[in-house]
Design a protein around this motif. Structure first.
Motif, PDB file in Angstrom:
ATOM      1  N   LEU A 178       0.386   1.730   4.472  1.00  0.00           N
ATOM      2  CA  LEU A 178      -0.355   0.600   3.918  1.00  0.00           C
ATOM      3  C   LEU A 178      -0.994   1.043   2.603  1.00  0.00           C
ATOM      4  N   PHE A 179      -0.750   0.283   1.548  1.00  0.00           N
ATOM      5  CA  PHE A 179      -1.410   0.503   0.260  1.00  0.00           C
ATOM      6  C   PHE A 179      -2.261  -0.716  -0.033  1.00  0.00           C
ATOM      7  N   ARG A 180      -3.463  -0.473  -0.546  1.00  0.00           N
ATOM      8  CA  ARG A 180      -4.421  -1.557  -0.797  1.00  0.00           C
ATOM      9  C   ARG A 180      -4.950  -1.461  -2.231  1.00  0.00           C
ATOM     10  N   CYS A 181      -5.068  -2.614  -2.856  1.00  0.00           N
ATOM     11  CA  CYS A 181      -5.637  -2.698  -4.197  1.00  0.00           C
ATOM     12  C   CYS A 181      -7.141  -2.895  -4.072  1.00  0.00           C
ATOM     13  N   SER A 182      -7.909  -2.024  -4.683  1.00  0.00           N
ATOM     14  CA  SER A 182      -9.370  -2.153  -4.615  1.00  0.00           C
ATOM     15  C   SER A 182      -9.890  -3.257  -5.544  1.00  0.00           C
ATOM     16  N   GLU A 183      -9.047  -3.689  -6.462  1.00  0.00           N
ATOM     17  CA  GLU A 183      -9.454  -4.724  -7.414  1.00  0.00           C
ATOM     18  C   GLU A 183      -9.326  -6.134  -6.808  1.00  0.00           C
ATOM     19  N   CYS A 184      -8.143  -6.454  -6.270  1.00  0.00           N
ATOM     20  CA  CYS A 184      -7.924  -7.811  -5.752  1.00  0.00           C
ATOM     21  C   CYS A 184      -7.731  -7.841  -4.231  1.00  0.00           C
ATOM     22  N   GLU A 185      -7.771  -6.677  -3.602  1.00  0.00           N
ATOM     23  CA  GLU A 185      -7.678  -6.512  -2.146  1.00  0.00           C
ATOM     24  C   GLU A 185      -6.321  -6.919  -1.559  1.00  0.00           C
ATOM     25  N   LYS A 186      -5.273  -6.879  -2.353  1.00  0.00           N
ATOM     26  CA  LYS A 186      -3.924  -7.148  -1.854  1.00  0.00           C
ATOM     27  C   LYS A 186      -3.417  -5.918  -1.106  1.00  0.00           C
ATOM     28  N   ASP A 187      -2.704  -6.146  -0.009  1.00  0.00           N
ATOM     29  CA  ASP A 187      -2.086  -5.088   0.783  1.00  0.00           C
ATOM     30  C   ASP A 187      -0.574  -5.175   0.661  1.00  0.00           C
ATOM     31  N   ILE A 188       0.081  -4.016   0.618  1.00  0.00           N
ATOM     32  CA  ILE A 188       1.539  -3.965   0.701  1.00  0.00           C
ATOM     33  C   ILE A 188       1.926  -2.825   1.641  1.00  0.00           C
ATOM     34  N   HIS A 189       3.127  -2.923   2.188  1.00  0.00           N
ATOM     35  CA  HIS A 189       3.676  -1.876   3.037  1.00  0.00           C
ATOM     36  C   HIS A 189       4.752  -1.145   2.253  1.00  0.00           C
ATOM     37  N   VAL A 190       4.711   0.194   2.319  1.00  0.00           N
ATOM     38  CA  VAL A 190       5.668   1.024   1.591  1.00  0.00           C
ATOM     39  C   VAL A 190       6.290   2.006   2.570  1.00  0.00           C
ATOM     40  N   GLN A 191       7.628   2.039   2.613  1.00  0.00           N
ATOM     41  CA  GLN A 191       8.307   3.005   3.467  1.00  0.00           C
ATOM     42  C   GLN A 191       8.453   4.317   2.715  1.00  0.00           C
ATOM     43  N   ILE A 192       8.021   5.405   3.367  1.00  0.00           N
ATOM     44  CA  ILE A 192       8.096   6.738   2.799  1.00  0.00           C
ATOM     45  C   ILE A 192       9.193   7.497   3.535  1.00  0.00           C
ATOM     46  N   GLN A 193      10.105   8.098   2.786  1.00  0.00           N
ATOM     47  CA  GLN A 193      11.200   8.867   3.386  1.00  0.00           C
ATOM     48  C   GLN A 193      10.654  10.181   3.952  1.00  0.00           C
ATOM     49  N   GLU A 194      10.892  10.421   5.228  1.00  0.00           N
ATOM     50  CA  GLU A 194      10.466  11.666   5.858  1.00  0.00           C
ATOM     51  C   GLU A 194      11.386  12.797   5.421  1.00  0.00           C
ATOM     52  N   ILE A 195      10.878  14.017   5.511  1.00  0.00           N
ATOM     53  CA  ILE A 195      11.657  15.189   5.130  1.00  0.00           C
ATOM     54  C   ILE A 195      11.895  16.069   6.357  1.00  0.00           C
ATOM     55  N   LEU A 196      12.995  16.801   6.314  1.00  0.00           N
ATOM     56  CA  LEU A 196      13.339  17.719   7.386  1.00  0.00           C
ATOM     57  C   LEU A 196      12.587  19.025   7.162  1.00  0.00           C
ATOM     58  N   LEU A 197      11.847  19.453   8.174  1.00  0.00           N
ATOM     59  CA  LEU A 197      11.092  20.709   8.059  1.00  0.00           C
ATOM     60  C   LEU A 197      11.903  21.870   8.585  1.00  0.00           C
TER      61      LEU A 197
END
Length: 83
Positions: free
Chosen positions: A64-83
């Motif tokens: 979840l990413f949130r804008c502190s200015e207008c309070e909009k939320d978006i969802h962002v998929q992050i690619q996991e890495i192999l450890l």
């Protein structure tokens, strides 16, 4: 074993707000906002809840990413890495 590089501090990610173009801030995994007891589930089990395991790439972490200015939320998929 796969791990989210954003959750584990290996990377930082910046997103621009689609509404006001200010910088958005990472608020953590989307699933962590769904229930008080979600932290007691294993990591892969929580992917069943947020729908990541239904996608074609199972090795992603939804943030979840949130804008502190207008309070909009978006969802962002992050690619996991192999450890």
């Amino acid at each position: 074993m796969y791990a989210c590089p954003l959750c584990n501090g290996f990377i930082s990610k910046k997103e621009k707000c689609p509404s006001c173009h200010h910088e958005m801030h990472n608020q953590g995994r989307v699933i962590d906002y769904m229930d008080d007891y979600i932290a007691y589930l294993d990591y892969d089990g929580t992917k069943l809840i947020d729908g990541v395991l239904d996608s074609t790439d199972q090795h992603t972490c939804l943030h979840l990413f949130r804008c502190s200015e207008c309070e909009k939320d978006i969802h962002v998929q992050i690619q996991e890495i192999l450890l």
